[in-house]
Design a protein around this motif. Sequence first.
Motif, mmCIF file in Angstrom:
data_model
loop_
_atom_site.group_PDB
_atom_site.id
_atom_site.type_symbol
_atom_site.label_atom_id
_atom_site.label_comp_id
_atom_site.label_asym_id
_atom_site.label_seq_id
_atom_site.Cartn_x
_atom_site.Cartn_y
_atom_site.Cartn_z
ATOM 1 N N GLU A 33 0.834 -1.201 0.000
ATOM 2 C CA GLU A 33 0.000 0.000 0.000
ATOM 3 C C GLU A 33 0.866 1.248 0.000
ATOM 4 O OE1 GLU A 33 -2.976 0.407 2.934
ATOM 5 O OE2 GLU A 33 -4.364 -0.991 1.955
ATOM 6 N N THR A 34 0.293 2.354 -0.484
ATOM 7 C CA THR A 34 0.985 3.643 -0.475
ATOM 8 C C THR A 34 -0.017 4.735 -0.123
ATOM 9 O OG1 THR A 34 2.316 5.193 -1.788
ATOM 10 C CG2 THR A 34 0.563 4.022 -2.949
ATOM 11 N N GLN A 35 0.470 5.794 0.494
ATOM 12 C CA GLN A 35 -0.391 6.913 0.861
ATOM 13 C C GLN A 35 -0.666 7.798 -0.349
ATOM 14 O OE1 GLN A 35 -1.906 7.777 3.835
ATOM 15 N NE2 GLN A 35 -1.311 5.719 4.462
ATOM 16 N N VAL A 36 -1.912 8.233 -0.475
ATOM 17 C CA VAL A 36 -2.285 9.122 -1.580
ATOM 18 C C VAL A 36 -1.785 10.531 -1.262
ATOM 19 C CG1 VAL A 36 -4.185 10.130 -2.885
ATOM 20 C CG2 VAL A 36 -4.335 7.765 -2.099
ATOM 21 N N PRO A 37 -0.956 11.130 -2.131
ATOM 22 C CA PRO A 37 -0.466 12.494 -1.858
ATOM 23 C C PRO A 37 -1.580 13.521 -2.088
ATOM 24 C CG PRO A 37 0.368 11.740 -3.975
ATOM 25 C CD PRO A 37 -0.340 10.560 -3.351
ATOM 26 N N ASP A 38 -1.495 14.626 -1.387
ATOM 27 C CA ASP A 38 -2.458 15.725 -1.552
ATOM 28 C C ASP A 38 -1.939 16.650 -2.648
ATOM 29 O OD1 ASP A 38 -4.285 17.732 -1.390
ATOM 30 O OD2 ASP A 38 -3.913 18.253 0.699
ATOM 31 N N VAL A 39 -2.642 16.681 -3.785
ATOM 32 C CA VAL A 39 -2.184 17.484 -4.919
ATOM 33 C C VAL A 39 -3.198 18.569 -5.298
ATOM 34 C CG1 VAL A 39 -0.754 15.640 -5.861
ATOM 35 C CG2 VAL A 39 -3.144 15.827 -6.574
ATOM 36 N N VAL A 40 -4.214 18.758 -4.498
ATOM 37 C CA VAL A 40 -5.196 19.806 -4.797
ATOM 38 C C VAL A 40 -4.505 21.169 -4.739
ATOM 39 C CG1 VAL A 40 -7.304 20.956 -4.010
ATOM 40 C CG2 VAL A 40 -7.135 18.468 -3.942
ATOM 41 N N GLY A 41 -4.728 21.989 -5.768
ATOM 42 C CA GLY A 41 -4.091 23.297 -5.842
ATOM 43 C C GLY A 41 -2.753 23.277 -6.569
ATOM 44 N N HIS A 42 -2.265 22.059 -6.944
ATOM 45 C CA HIS A 42 -0.996 21.953 -7.661
ATOM 46 C C HIS A 42 -1.236 22.038 -9.168
ATOM 47 C CE1 HIS A 42 1.082 19.634 -4.142
ATOM 48 N NE2 HIS A 42 0.378 20.671 -3.728
ATOM 49 N N ASP A 43 -0.185 22.397 -9.886
ATOM 50 C CA ASP A 43 -0.259 22.358 -11.339
ATOM 51 C C ASP A 43 -0.548 20.927 -11.789
ATOM 52 O OD1 ASP A 43 0.571 23.686 -14.088
ATOM 53 O OD2 ASP A 43 1.596 21.750 -13.973
ATOM 54 N N GLY A 44 -1.404 20.781 -12.825
ATOM 55 C CA GLY A 44 -1.843 19.458 -13.250
ATOM 56 C C GLY A 44 -0.692 18.545 -13.627
ATOM 57 N N THR A 45 0.292 19.062 -14.350
ATOM 58 C CA THR A 45 1.429 18.237 -14.775
ATOM 59 C C THR A 45 2.258 17.791 -13.572
ATOM 60 O OG1 THR A 45 1.531 19.465 -16.859
ATOM 61 C CG2 THR A 45 3.466 18.170 -16.257
ATOM 62 N N VAL A 46 2.490 18.735 -12.652
ATOM 63 C CA VAL A 46 3.255 18.402 -11.448
ATOM 64 C C VAL A 46 2.482 17.384 -10.608
ATOM 65 C CG1 VAL A 46 4.207 19.332 -9.302
ATOM 66 C CG2 VAL A 46 4.398 20.639 -11.436
ATOM 67 N N ALA A 47 1.157 17.553 -10.545
ATOM 68 C CA ALA A 47 0.324 16.636 -9.761
ATOM 69 C C ALA A 47 0.415 15.218 -10.316
ATOM 70 C CB ALA A 47 -1.122 17.124 -9.749
ATOM 71 N N GLU A 48 0.393 15.073 -11.638
ATOM 72 C CA GLU A 48 0.510 13.743 -12.246
ATOM 73 C C GLU A 48 1.836 13.100 -11.860
ATOM 74 O OE1 GLU A 48 -0.871 13.021 -16.346
ATOM 75 O OE2 GLU A 48 -1.318 15.167 -16.404
ATOM 76 N N GLN A 49 2.910 13.894 -11.876
ATOM 77 C CA GLN A 49 4.218 13.358 -11.504
ATOM 78 C C GLN A 49 4.227 12.911 -10.036
ATOM 79 O OE1 GLN A 49 6.875 16.579 -12.460
ATOM 80 N NE2 GLN A 49 6.801 16.211 -14.677
#
Length: 651
Positions: free
Chosen positions: A356-372
């Motif tokens: 298992e892995t923890q889901v990172p919080d990417v709300v408010g991040h640039d879409g491309t950076v969030a995908e990475q």
Amino acid sequence: MEGQRLGGRYQLEARIGGGGMAIVYKAKDLVLNRPVAVKVLRSQFGTDDDFVTRFRREAQAVASLSHPNVVGVYDVGQDGDTHYMVMEYVEGYTLKELINRNGAIPVEDAVEIAAEICDALDHAHSNQIIHRDIKPHNILIGKNGRIKVTDFGIARAVTSTTITHTNSVLGSVHYFSPEQARGGITAEKSDIYSLGIVLYEMVTGKLPFSGESPISVALKHLQEPLPEPRQVNPEIPQSVENVILKALVKDPTYRYASAREMLEDLETCLLPERLHEEKIEFPVDDEATKAYPVITQEMLESQGRTIPPSRQEKETRKSRPWWMKTALWAGAIGLFFVLAFLGFNLVMELFPTVPETQVPDVVGHDGTVAEQEIRGAKLVPKVITEASNEVEKGIVIRQDPAPPMGLKENAVVTLYVSSGQEAIGMPNLINKVRTVAEEELKSKGFKITDATFVEKESDDVPAGQVINQFPPADQQVVPGATEVKIEVSKGRAMVDMPDVRTLPLEKARIELFKVGLLVDEAAIKAEPTYSTEKPNIVLGTHPYDPGMKVAKGTAIPITVSNGQFPADAKITTTPVYAELIDGEYDVPIKIVVSDARGDNMTVYEERINESRNFDIPIVLSPKKNATVKLYKNGASQPVFVTEVDYNSVQY
């Protein structure tokens, strides 16, 4: 339908909301001169008897209620094929808009709002009416802070036995009670569950259950345990969490027995002695959904039961010696362990354990950076774009699932990325009143500032209506990024009324024309006056007094003299002797008269070299006698005063 009049009485002004069955307009009741909300059944349902019946049922349901926290119904009618219902107009915003704008609401405010909703539900339930669609979208907050429950569009009497219509479940899935999700009988406790969801959302800013489809959300209401509010927002008092937990028990048996009981709990949950009370607990539901294994012989034998053997098996068993049975059992057991070992290793190779892995919080991040970031957590990003008036293009609006949830590696995380503000056609605001134009702009996401509306004089457009707009109607614009300028008529220009009294009529006409006013030729009136014997001298301009603000272009009625004194006037003369003493020469004198014509009128002002008599004309009225004063050498006090009484003059 904007601009249309229904029933000859209700003038539709602007669309302010709508749902699957009907559209809601702000309108004006032309008879009572008040704003109202008119709900109009959509045209495609106007010929559907079932929808019309449901629409009328809503009116009947709400009309039977009279409560300060329930939107009132004034009228219901039909205009041609249009079915409509007239309701109380509440100027303000919805609870959903408040939550979307501010996130979690202070606990004290949330409890107060929930209490008012609960009070409204208690009144409805006592009248055998269940709302069945309690959600923040249907809770209005007036400018005075009053909470109003609206939209009883799927309300039904408590004798109903189903909540389905044409094989679909009525209501809003995020606020469903478990019994609604099953399509079962709904009762007062379904409204209590929905109110519990609303209170949960108010104090946490989040919904307890979400998913990619309505079915997945409904299943969570049925099967998944409630994420406890204090885990989301630790600032929530335990007493408030207890109210939420009791309202959201999946088994209706353990919920509040009535809205009144929940209201009483809400009214005391913020008392100091309750804030740190024990957490409420409920019995575990042993009948929750389970996966039952296939029944085997061993399971039956463990319960003291066997599968009856066939006759041939019985005979075979009797013919076998005991040592053969022992050998068979030993071989079978050994074979079982060998096969189990081999099978376990094969399964481990085919289906290795996935960490298992923890889901990172990417709300408010640039879409491309969030995908990475999602890929960096060994998860798979799935990007969905959607328009947003609040979030900049290319930025993640929200994600599903969100932290602190953990997932197996290579699980999918859906990212909702803003495609920017959506372009729409600029609404046509020309000739609409300012309040309607402002509400329409707000409803479409335009920003309203002090510079948005500019007042401008207009001789053609009534005060308060829109004269012009920029951008023009139908031009494609992005609401949140477009500066809007709206010119609103303040009516005709206003000018100061000049004082034309004592002027000849023609000269008065010129003075009025200079400031943009006219003479009302049909209203010129001549009458006798004490003030002058000359005709056509302006006596007054009633009702437009000098200095008053008057709309440019107004025709002014004028009263002039007819060249005659009134019939009761007495016209005569009185002698005044101006005496010079020895040595006086070239002496200035002034004779001042106060009579019916006016006060302190200078009738003579000259220099004399000898004593002489003056015959001074005077005009007397029953209400005004005459006083004549003689001044000499510029003195402030008269050297001679004479008074003439009206009754002393004989005619």
